[in-house]
Design a protein around this motif. Structure first.
Motif, PDB file in Angstrom:
ATOM      1  N   SER A  37       0.823  -1.225   0.000  1.00 18.19           N
ATOM      2  CA  SER A  37       0.000   0.000   0.000  1.00 18.19           C
ATOM      3  C   SER A  37       0.852   1.268   0.000  1.00 18.19           C
ATOM      4  O   SER A  37       0.462   2.279  -0.572  1.00 18.19           O
ATOM      5  CB  SER A  37      -0.982   0.005   1.166  1.00 18.19           C
ATOM      6  OG  SER A  37      -0.288  -0.029   2.386  1.00 18.19           O
ATOM      7  N   LEU A  38       2.006   1.228   0.627  1.00 17.48           N
ATOM      8  CA  LEU A  38       2.921   2.372   0.598  1.00 17.48           C
ATOM      9  C   LEU A  38       3.793   2.333  -0.658  1.00 17.48           C
ATOM     10  O   LEU A  38       4.171   3.380  -1.188  1.00 17.48           O
ATOM     11  CB  LEU A  38       3.804   2.397   1.836  1.00 17.48           C
ATOM     12  CG  LEU A  38       4.809   3.555   1.906  1.00 17.48           C
ATOM     13  CD1 LEU A  38       4.081   4.894   1.999  1.00 17.48           C
ATOM     14  CD2 LEU A  38       5.720   3.407   3.083  1.00 17.48           C
ATOM     15  N   ALA A  39       4.078   1.141  -1.132  1.00 18.93           N
ATOM     16  CA  ALA A  39       4.943   1.009  -2.302  1.00 18.93           C
ATOM     17  C   ALA A  39       4.317   1.623  -3.549  1.00 18.93           C
ATOM     18  O   ALA A  39       5.021   2.203  -4.373  1.00 18.93           O
ATOM     19  CB  ALA A  39       5.283  -0.461  -2.547  1.00 18.93           C
ATOM     20  N   LYS A  40       3.006   1.525  -3.689  1.00 20.47           N
ATOM     21  CA  LYS A  40       2.350   2.058  -4.893  1.00 20.47           C
ATOM     22  C   LYS A  40       2.608   3.558  -5.083  1.00 20.47           C
ATOM     23  O   LYS A  40       3.142   3.964  -6.109  1.00 20.47           O
ATOM     24  CB  LYS A  40       0.858   1.746  -4.869  1.00 20.47           C
ATOM     25  CG  LYS A  40       0.121   2.213  -6.114  1.00 20.47           C
ATOM     26  CD  LYS A  40      -1.366   1.905  -6.000  1.00 20.47           C
ATOM     27  CE  LYS A  40      -2.120   2.319  -7.223  1.00 20.47           C
ATOM     28  NZ  LYS A  40      -2.229   3.751  -7.407  1.00 20.47           N
ATOM     29  N   PRO A  41       2.257   4.418  -4.106  1.00 25.58           N
ATOM     30  CA  PRO A  41       2.546   5.842  -4.324  1.00 25.58           C
ATOM     31  C   PRO A  41       4.050   6.142  -4.368  1.00 25.58           C
ATOM     32  O   PRO A  41       4.484   7.055  -5.072  1.00 25.58           O
ATOM     33  CB  PRO A  41       1.866   6.550  -3.158  1.00 25.58           C
ATOM     34  CG  PRO A  41       1.656   5.505  -2.125  1.00 25.58           C
ATOM     35  CD  PRO A  41       1.525   4.205  -2.852  1.00 25.58           C
ATOM     36  N   ALA A  42       4.847   5.374  -3.638  1.00 25.21           N
ATOM     37  CA  ALA A  42       6.299   5.599  -3.666  1.00 25.21           C
ATOM     38  C   ALA A  42       6.855   5.317  -5.052  1.00 25.21           C
ATOM     39  O   ALA A  42       7.689   6.076  -5.561  1.00 25.21           O
ATOM     40  CB  ALA A  42       6.989   4.730  -2.622  1.00 25.21           C
ATOM     41  N   LEU A  43       6.404   4.242  -5.670  1.00 20.97           N
ATOM     42  CA  LEU A  43       6.884   3.919  -7.019  1.00 20.97           C
ATOM     43  C   LEU A  43       6.352   4.908  -8.047  1.00 20.97           C
ATOM     44  O   LEU A  43       7.054   5.237  -9.007  1.00 20.97           O
ATOM     45  CB  LEU A  43       6.509   2.482  -7.378  1.00 20.97           C
ATOM     46  CG  LEU A  43       7.315   1.431  -6.620  1.00 20.97           C
ATOM     47  CD1 LEU A  43       6.725   0.037  -6.818  1.00 20.97           C
ATOM     48  CD2 LEU A  43       8.777   1.455  -7.039  1.00 20.97           C
ATOM     49  N   GLU A  44       5.141   5.397  -7.851  1.00 22.26           N
ATOM     50  CA  GLU A  44       4.628   6.431  -8.754  1.00 22.26           C
ATOM     51  C   GLU A  44       5.485   7.694  -8.639  1.00 22.26           C
ATOM     52  O   GLU A  44       5.830   8.312  -9.655  1.00 22.26           O
ATOM     53  CB  GLU A  44       3.165   6.736  -8.447  1.00 22.26           C
ATOM     54  CG  GLU A  44       2.237   5.624  -8.876  1.00 22.26           C
ATOM     55  CD  GLU A  44       0.777   5.874  -8.520  1.00 22.26           C
ATOM     56  OE1 GLU A  44       0.485   6.793  -7.710  1.00 22.26           O
ATOM     57  OE2 GLU A  44      -0.066   5.133  -9.039  1.00 22.26           O
ATOM     58  N   ALA A  45       5.835   8.065  -7.420  1.00 21.65           N
ATOM     59  CA  ALA A  45       6.701   9.239  -7.219  1.00 21.65           C
ATOM     60  C   ALA A  45       8.064   9.005  -7.866  1.00 21.65           C
ATOM     61  O   ALA A  45       8.605   9.887  -8.539  1.00 21.65           O
ATOM     62  CB  ALA A  45       6.859   9.531  -5.734  1.00 21.65           C
ATOM     63  N   PHE A  46       8.616   7.825  -7.668  1.00 19.63           N
ATOM     64  CA  PHE A  46       9.918   7.476  -8.246  1.00 19.63           C
ATOM     65  C   PHE A  46       9.877   7.569  -9.772  1.00 19.63           C
ATOM     66  O   PHE A  46      10.770   8.158 -10.392  1.00 19.63           O
ATOM     67  CB  PHE A  46      10.298   6.061  -7.796  1.00 19.63           C
ATOM     68  CG  PHE A  46      11.673   5.632  -8.203  1.00 19.63           C
ATOM     69  CD1 PHE A  46      12.801   6.196  -7.633  1.00 19.63           C
ATOM     70  CD2 PHE A  46      11.846   4.638  -9.157  1.00 19.63           C
ATOM     71  CE1 PHE A  46      14.074   5.791  -7.997  1.00 19.63           C
ATOM     72  CE2 PHE A  46      13.111   4.226  -9.529  1.00 19.63           C
ATOM     73  CZ  PHE A  46      14.228   4.803  -8.954  1.00 19.63           C
ATOM     74  N   GLU A  47       8.828   7.033 -10.369  1.00 18.77           N
ATOM     75  CA  GLU A  47       8.701   7.092 -11.832  1.00 18.77           C
ATOM     76  C   GLU A  47       8.474   8.513 -12.323  1.00 18.77           C
ATOM     77  O   GLU A  47       8.937   8.879 -13.399  1.00 18.77           O
ATOM     78  CB  GLU A  47       7.581   6.160 -12.314  1.00 18.77           C
ATOM     79  CG  GLU A  47       7.897   4.690 -12.138  1.00 18.77           C
ATOM     80  CD  GLU A  47       9.130   4.216 -12.908  1.00 18.77           C
ATOM     81  OE1 GLU A  47       9.447   4.769 -13.983  1.00 18.77           O
ATOM     82  OE2 GLU A  47       9.800   3.276 -12.428  1.00 18.77           O
ATOM     83  N   MET A  48       7.795   9.354 -11.542  1.00 16.04           N
ATOM     84  CA  MET A  48       7.633  10.756 -11.927  1.00 16.04           C
ATOM     85  C   MET A  48       8.984  11.461 -11.933  1.00 16.04           C
ATOM     86  O   MET A  48       9.242  12.294 -12.802  1.00 16.04           O
ATOM     87  CB  MET A  48       6.669  11.476 -10.977  1.00 16.04           C
ATOM     88  CG  MET A  48       5.218  11.163 -11.247  1.00 16.04           C
ATOM     89  SD  MET A  48       4.111  12.041 -10.119  1.00 16.04           S
ATOM     90  CE  MET A  48       4.227  13.715 -10.736  1.00 16.04           C
ATOM     91  N   ILE A  49       9.835  11.117 -10.972  1.00 10.16           N
ATOM     92  CA  ILE A  49      11.176  11.712 -10.915  1.00 10.16           C
ATOM     93  C   ILE A  49      11.966  11.337 -12.164  1.00 10.16           C
ATOM     94  O   ILE A  49      12.660  12.167 -12.744  1.00 10.16           O
ATOM     95  CB  ILE A  49      11.921  11.262  -9.645  1.00 10.16           C
ATOM     96  CG1 ILE A  49      11.276  11.856  -8.403  1.00 10.16           C
ATOM     97  CG2 ILE A  49      13.400  11.623  -9.709  1.00 10.16           C
ATOM     98  CD1 ILE A  49      11.720  11.222  -7.098  1.00 10.16           C
ATOM     99  N   LEU A  50      11.849  10.088 -12.573  1.00 17.13           N
ATOM    100  CA  LEU A  50      12.611   9.611 -13.726  1.00 17.13           C
ATOM    101  C   LEU A  50      12.090  10.149 -15.051  1.00 17.13           C
ATOM    102  O   LEU A  50      12.826  10.192 -16.035  1.00 17.13           O
ATOM    103  CB  LEU A  50      12.594   8.076 -13.767  1.00 17.13           C
ATOM    104  CG  LEU A  50      13.248   7.367 -12.584  1.00 17.13           C
ATOM    105  CD1 LEU A  50      13.090   5.852 -12.727  1.00 17.13           C
ATOM    106  CD2 LEU A  50      14.708   7.754 -12.455  1.00 17.13           C
TER     107      LEU A  50
END
Length: 121
Positions: A37-50
């Motif tokens: 549940s925390l990984a989903k928004p974290a990975l979305e943020a990570f992909e936005m950075i990239l």
């Protein structure tokens, strides 16, 4: 003078982004502990950075939110069961909603694919 300050800000933003490297192996370990549940928004943020289309200001704040997630001691220390990652989730969702206009299906799909690899169903 105002133009010089604007240019200085752009250079500063670029330097912060270029010098801020999130170690994916550390990031993954934290997310595996935190849960899907925390990984989903974290990975979305990570992909936005990239994503190169994400503006520098958004990248800087997303990097700050992910750095907050990775730090073991914060407002609610991550080692506290259940509540430990709640402040991280709030910070991530707030920053993502702030920059939601830059989220697109491609970013969501990349994040979802990584989420499914790291957290097989």
């Amino acid at each position: 003078m105002e133009q010089a300050n604007h240019n200085d800000q752009e250079v500063f933003d670029a330097e912060v982004i270029d010098s801020s490297v999130i170690d994916e192996s550390v990031f993954r370990k934290v997310l595996l502990r935190a849960g899907r549940s925390l990984a989903k928004p974290a990975l979305e943020a990570f992909e936005m950075i990239l994503d190169t289309r994400t503006p520098p200001q958004a990248r800087v704040s997303l990097i700050a939110a992910l750095t907050y997630l990775i730090m073991p001691i914060d407002l609610m220390p991550d080692f506290i069961p259940v509540a430990g990652f709640s402040d991280d989730l709030v910070a991530l969702t707030a920053v993502i909603s702030l920059w939601s206009q830059h989220m697109n299906p491609e970013i969501r799909n990349r994040a979802r694919r990584k989420l499914d690899r790291w957290f097989p169903l």
